[in-house]
Design a protein around this motif. Structure first.
Motif, PDB file in Angstrom:
ATOM      1  N   ASN A 164      -9.220   4.866  45.141  1.00  0.00           N
ATOM      2  CA  ASN A 164     -10.434   5.160  45.895  1.00  0.00           C
ATOM      3  C   ASN A 164     -10.054   5.471  47.340  1.00  0.00           C
ATOM      4  O   ASN A 164      -9.561   4.598  48.061  1.00  0.00           O
ATOM      5  N   ASN A 166     -11.356   8.662  43.189  1.00  0.00           N
ATOM      6  CA  ASN A 166     -12.664   8.420  43.808  1.00  0.00           C
ATOM      7  C   ASN A 166     -12.603   8.748  45.292  1.00  0.00           C
ATOM      8  O   ASN A 166     -11.612   8.433  45.968  1.00  0.00           O
ATOM      9  N   GLU A 194     -11.394  -2.691  46.757  1.00  0.00           N
ATOM     10  CA  GLU A 194     -11.812  -1.475  46.046  1.00  0.00           C
ATOM     11  C   GLU A 194     -11.358  -0.207  46.747  1.00  0.00           C
ATOM     12  O   GLU A 194     -11.390   0.872  46.164  1.00  0.00           O
TER      13      GLU A 194
END
Length: 280
Positions: free
Chosen positions: A33, A62, A87
């Protein structure tokens, strides 16, 4: 003359990144991400962010983008929280930055510094340690290696001494056993330095700075320049005339920049693996 087109080099890196991401999906239930942060309304930066987003979508990374205005403290705090967010595996800060925020680049965690531009990342490069390297510098070496250009023992001239391109590519060439001269705005007799080199890395940021007269028939030219002249993207080398004289040369566009985009994708995957796999 051989044109050192960046497209096949980029395609090879992209395919490897996609294959690696497929393997990661079999091991983990999440994927890389990237967070891109921008301060201000610079349109060129926004356009570049859009290009990065497209590249991320194509390989399976992402992408998230956040823009800040008139809130420097909030901008710096977002970098700190992103460092701690499990994340988020990669952080990029769009430039240019205002003077009061230029040091904010140093806030990026080295493990998430996918552009390889913090002093920690550059320190690892300069001392020969493994780490995330500046993408454009790596892209230059990727082109050199892809086309089978021998570096060992060659004389190389790097035109430009920025921390993002000039100094890193000089170090990478030196580590590959080239003899490197770094040239800059104060270099005396620049033409002679370029003429004496077999490999020339043009990274000064000045359109047509390097002319055909400065080059020899055996010159290998890697043009990093991205300059807009009358709405057209051109490099630091007078390509039209230089290409008629030199041995090998990269085009602009379609050369180093194309490869840089995919090296960034590879760095994002590398950072993700270091955080989620190699540290376990």
């Amino acid at each position: 003359m051989q044109e050192l087109n960046g497209k096949p080099v980029a395609a090879k890196i992209k395919a490897a990144v996609q294959a690696e991401l497929q393997q990661i999906k079999k091991t983990l239930s999440k994927q890389p991400n990237l967070l891109v942060l921008q301060y201000g309304n610079d349109q060129a930066s926004k356009t570049y962010a859009n290009r990065i987003e497209k590249n991320c979508q194509e390989v399976g990374i992402n992408f998230s983008y956040e823009q800040f205005n008139k809130n420097p403290d909030g901008f710096k705090q977002r970098i700190r929280t992103a460092n701690l967010d499990p994340e988020i595996s990669a952080i990029m800060i769009q430039q240019p930055l205002t003077d009061n925020l230029k040091n904010s680049l140093e806030l990026i965690s080295p493990s998430k510094d996918v552009e390889g531009i913090t002093s920690a990342s550059l320190g690892k490069l300069f001392t020969g340690l493994s780490g995330l390297k500046p993408c454009t510098a790596e892209a230059c070496l990727e082109i050199i290696n892809y086309y089978g250009i021998k570096v060992t023992g060659k004389k190389a001239a790097v035109i430009g001494r920025s921390n993002i391109v000039g100094k890193p590519i000089a170090m990478l060439l030196q580590q590959a056993d080239a003899t490197v001269t770094i040239c800059h705005s104060k270099t005396k007799n620049l033409a002679a330095e370029i003429k004496a080199a077999e490999i020339i890395i043009a990274a000064a940021g000045k359109a047509a700075l390097i002319t055909a007269e400065m080059l020899s028939s055996n010159s290998i030219v890697i043009d990093v320049g991205t300059n807009f002249v009358q709405g057209k993207l051109v490099g630091d080398v007078d390509y039209l005339n230089a290409s008629r004289k030199v041995s090998k040369i990269t085009p602009v566009p379609g050369g180093v920049g194309t490869v840089t985009n995919q090296v960034l994708m590879r760095n994002i995957v590398k950072a993700f693996k270091n955080i989620n796999l190699n540290n376990k």
